[in-house]
Motif scaffolding. Sequence first.
Motif, short mmCIF file in Angstrom:
data_model
loop_
_atom_site.label_atom_id
_atom_site.label_comp_id
_atom_site.label_asym_id
_atom_site.label_seq_id
_atom_site.Cartn_x
_atom_site.Cartn_y
_atom_site.Cartn_z
N ALA A 22 0.87 -1.18 0.00
CA ALA A 22 0.00 0.00 0.00
C ALA A 22 0.90 1.22 0.00
CB ALA A 22 -0.92 0.00 1.22
N ASN A 23 0.55 2.22 -0.81
CA ASN A 23 1.42 3.37 -0.99
C ASN A 23 0.61 4.66 -1.04
OD1 ASN A 23 4.11 4.59 -1.89
ND2 ASN A 23 2.76 5.21 -3.57
N GLY A 24 1.13 5.68 -0.37
CA GLY A 24 0.54 7.01 -0.44
C GLY A 24 1.60 8.03 -0.79
N THR A 25 1.29 8.91 -1.74
CA THR A 25 2.25 9.91 -2.23
C THR A 25 1.64 11.29 -2.13
OG1 THR A 25 3.23 8.32 -3.76
CG2 THR A 25 3.70 10.63 -4.15
N PHE A 26 2.39 12.22 -1.55
CA PHE A 26 1.95 13.61 -1.42
C PHE A 26 2.77 14.47 -2.36
CE2 PHE A 26 2.45 17.79 0.76
CZ PHE A 26 1.16 18.24 0.56
#
Length: 463
Positions: free
Chosen positions: A112-116
């Motif tokens: 799972a990946n989150g990018t800002f």
Amino acid sequence: MKRLSRTAKKFQARIAGIMRIARIAGVVVLAATAAPATAIDEDALFALSQTGAVDQTAAVGTTAADSEAALFDESLFDAESALFASFDAGIPAAGEEAKTEYLVGGTVAVQANGTFLPESKSALGSSDAVGKIFAKVSIPDSGSLYVSWSVTQAFFRSWTGEGSAPAQLTAPETPVFTLSEIHYSFDFSKKLFFRLGTQLTGWGPPGKWSPVDFVNQEKEDTAALVDKRTGRRALRLHIPFARGNLYAIADFSPLFANTSEQFEVLNTNGGVRIDGTFAGFEFGLSAYGGRTAQARFGADFSGRLAGATVYGEAAWAPEYDSYESTLLASLGGTRSFGSVRQISISAEGFFNSPGMDLSGTGFPAFTSLPAERQASLYQGKWYAWASLASDGFFPDLVNPTLSGTINLSDPSLQAKLAIAFAIPGTLPFTVSTTWNGGEDNTEFTRYYGNNSISVSLSTRMEF
């Protein structure tokens, strides 16, 4: 007369074994052709290696391919000798039925990946599963059949911010299966080892870059959790000797190219490699080329020096016809300190003469470049990478790794902190944070801009 009868029985046993392999191969081929391979969009699956969502910098060369090789008892330079020794210890006695062995397993990773994206005040999220499953059947005196598939599945996609969602978030709704390898291996008197079929090869020491990897159709992504590459159709010969190995390969892939010269036998490319040990080091020489491929020559070494593991590769292609001269070279090493809480320092540099400064090349224009120009970590001319890893940081429960990669041609930089957790009673997992910096539309900022930050959670299991 008695000796002749026993020989005839051995011959009958070998023929029977080969027929069994052929029947199994027919079933495997039917299964493979029933679900044709679908192209994998790597940008959509893991939001590219530029997001730094995965961690594979704790130790140079610990890749998915290495793990799979360990499962098969295959090393980089003694693959067949170790492989066949496990089930081909000798010829069965007269009347004794050869024992068939089966092996099924695989590697599966979920992330799972989150990018800002601070410049656009946007954020995106994704979750994917990727794996490789394999099956193998081995019959003494007849050989072995190996087949593997890679599978990918997108679980989650989200986007919030200004404008439309990035194209790299697009992913198939259904799982994508791709045949990775299928080959038949056999030997003659444990002296000559053959492998026929679609296969991956491993030439040169494992490292961040692989200049002498001539045969594979794409470079290995050392940041990937699972090696999803597809092999080439080829016939490989391996001859082990006292202090080394000789490899020869006939690459049949050009025969299947969709051109006017399709199936032209003279389009078969060829390669040869010889490696051996001397004074505690392993040295290798490689060559590859043909009517449809530029001739390339390579040399590599690996070994221990002053308490460190050092390795290097160089590959040169001469200028002739429409080909330009190229030179690729890498040099790296790892030094470990301590016994209980071990600290490892690794570094590697890479020179890539075909590379260029692609800064200012936006995403749409970049995707129109040739595939070799788009390969991650092969776009620029000069690269450097370094890593600081701890094994047993909090004893054996937490293992952090700090690493950084710079494209000196752009320039652009990627820095990553990955922490692997191995807590008793829970599944092992890795949390990583990655920062990408540089001017707009450079290698590490092309997809998400300058100062993008990614946080990922991943786990991986092998069975």
